[in-house]
Design an enzyme around this catalytic site. Structure first.
Site, mmCIF file in Angstrom:
data_model
loop_
_atom_site.group_PDB
_atom_site.id
_atom_site.type_symbol
_atom_site.label_atom_id
_atom_site.label_comp_id
_atom_site.label_asym_id
_atom_site.label_seq_id
_atom_site.Cartn_x
_atom_site.Cartn_y
_atom_site.Cartn_z
ATOM 1 N N ASP A 281 -3.137 -18.287 0.883
ATOM 2 C CA ASP A 281 -4.256 -18.824 0.447
ATOM 3 C C ASP A 281 -5.009 -19.941 1.224
ATOM 4 O O ASP A 281 -6.007 -20.057 1.304
ATOM 5 C CB ASP A 281 -4.012 -19.513 -1.023
ATOM 6 N N TYR B 188 0.804 -1.213 0.058
ATOM 7 C CA TYR B 188 -0.162 0.167 -0.118
ATOM 8 C C TYR B 188 0.847 1.189 0.097
ATOM 9 O O TYR B 188 0.394 2.422 -0.211
ATOM 10 C CB TYR B 188 -0.925 0.088 1.102
ATOM 11 N N LYS C 288 3.379 -15.483 1.850
ATOM 12 C CA LYS C 288 3.459 -16.542 0.706
ATOM 13 C C LYS C 288 4.975 -16.583 -0.015
ATOM 14 O O LYS C 288 5.166 -16.000 -0.804
ATOM 15 C CB LYS C 288 2.900 -15.449 -0.595
ATOM 16 N N ASP D 283 -10.970 -8.954 7.235
ATOM 17 C CA ASP D 283 -12.330 -8.627 7.080
ATOM 18 C C ASP D 283 -13.068 -10.070 6.760
ATOM 19 O O ASP D 283 -14.306 -10.224 7.299
ATOM 20 C CB ASP D 283 -12.517 -7.990 5.808
ATOM 21 N N ASP E 255 -5.365 -6.880 5.828
ATOM 22 C CA ASP E 255 -6.632 -6.083 5.229
ATOM 23 C C ASP E 255 -7.658 -7.131 4.887
ATOM 24 O O ASP E 255 -8.771 -6.958 5.369
ATOM 25 C CB ASP E 255 -6.316 -5.111 3.841
#
Ligand code: NAD
Length: 368
Positions: A228, A145, A196, A256, A252
């Site tokens: 994943d 980001y 990852k 959620d 992020d």
């Protein structure tokens, strides 16, 4: 101990009404657990614009700077936001500004589904075990980001190339790892680090650094999981998780996904932590949801997210763990007794009673 100094910024929409209940609970905890809090209120968001022409008025920022922590409600009103330039709108001008100003690098989002609220969870009861209780720790100031270069180039003939850069340094990973291991020590002592590493250079570094820092916390069980698989495991067997440590973008998304398990935004607090000095960590505490203008001013909002923000504040900024436990237990008891605001109410649940914001605050206060 000197009184703890808290800046109370209730903001817009349901902010003031849920904040009122949170302060009620804070006062009850103060009396019961013998600590002392000095609260000072100040306007933020549209309340700030209306009072002083800015979403984060100078006096509000000055108050935050002399406080030990910020207890925040929510900001933004969808019917007014579009009437002013983007950079002056409450979420950007107040929330993002505060994050930057105070170097808030660690975001903590606990997701707890008490067994009594099994009906509010999208998963089948057998996947919920004895109740879900996960803490997602998200790195908040680094990663893709914010990494440079970040740009869109015109390649001509109507084609463009967009670039974002995923970058982390060793110290950035070390400090968020320490926050996560310390948080795990306050809980069930298990940490799952998400990365990852099979594809990303960043993942390899992330895994190496977290493993090294883990050696300083031999009492915490550390495991690594690819993001994943982590996303899938959250749906298949969420009860396996205690603390989930994630870089910014993975956090992020997974925070959620985990939040959906709690059934309502009204149940979800969050903490954003900055620097620690003299045993106190500067923190910003708020509900995960927004200003909910659809239910504002009607005594309909669930105050639990705001009340649990208080318990996070007591635990993570001030180490007042007994008081934090006391608030969390009071919430569980109030729910266990059948008290439900509209967002967690189901007519199919026997013994459940639909109540308002104020009544839920009273029920929790009575259980402190
Ligand atoms: P929202 O989170 O305000 O509301 C989404 C839905 O969840 C609504 O149906 C609302 O009624 C419900 N809800 C939220 N909190 C609840 C609670 N405590 N009890 C019961 N129900 C609750 O999101 P939105 O509608 O997309 O945004 C409204 C405004 O809030 C916008 O201006 C947005 O920019 C702002 N916002 C602010 C923050 C923040 O201050 N951190 C976060 C998100 C959105």
């Amino acid at each position: 101990m000197n009184p703890i100094k808290i800046a109370v910024l209730a903001g817009d929409g349901i902010g003031p009404e849920v904040m009122r209940e949170a302060i009620k609970v804070l006062r009850a905890a103060e009396k019961k657990f013998g600590f002392s809090v000095e609260t000072t209120e100040a306007p933020v968001g549209w309340a700030g614009i209306d009072a002083a022409g800015k979403a984060l008025p100078d006096a509000t920022l000055a108050l935050c700077k002399k406080s030990d922590a910020i207890l925040f409600g929510s900001v933004g009103l969808p019917d007014r936001d579009p009437t002013i330039p983007k950079e002056e709108r409450p979420e950007r001008a107040a929330l993002l500004r505060i994050r930057k100003e105070f170097g808030l690098y660690a975001n903590l989002r606990p997701v707890r589904l008490p067994p009594a609220l099994a009906h509010a969870c999208p998963l089948t009861p057998e996947r919920q075990g004895d109740g879900i209780d996960i803490l997602v720790v998200r790195e908040l100031t680094g990663g893709i980001y914010f990494g440079q270069p970040k740009k869109t180039e015109d390649l001509g003939a109507g084609n463009f190339r967009a670039t974002d850069t995923l970058v982390y340094t060793t110290p950035e990973i070390e400090r968020i790892a320490h926050v996560s291991f310390k948080a795990a020590r306050l809980r069930r002592k298990k940490l799952t680090s998400i990365d990852k590493a099979n594809v990303l250079e960043n993942g390899v570094l992330w895994r190496e650094v977290v493993t090294r820092i883990g050696k300083e916390y031999p009492d915490v069980a550390l495991e690594h999981m690819f993001v994943d698989n982590g996303a899938m495991q959250l749906m298949l067997r969420p009860t396996q998780f205690d603390v989930l440590l994630c870089e910014n973008m993975f956090g992020d998304i997974l925070s959620d996904e985990a939040a959906a398990l709690a059934g309502s935004l009204g149940m979800l607090p969050s903490a954003s932590l900055g620097a620690t000095s003299h045993g106190t960590t500067f923190g910003f505490y708020e509900p995960a949801g927004g200003s909910a203008p659809d239910i504002a001013g009607k005594n309909l909002a669930n105050p639990i997210a705001q009340i649990l923000s208080v318990s996070l504040m007591l635990r993570y900024s001030f180490g007042l763990n007994a008081a934090a436990d006391g608030i969390e237990t009071a919430v569980t008891k109030a729910i266990g007794a059948g008290n439900r605001t509209g967002d967690i109410f189901s007519a199919k649940e026997s013994g459940a009673r639909k109540i308002g914001t104020r009544e839920m605050g009273d029920a929790i206060t009575a259980n402190i």
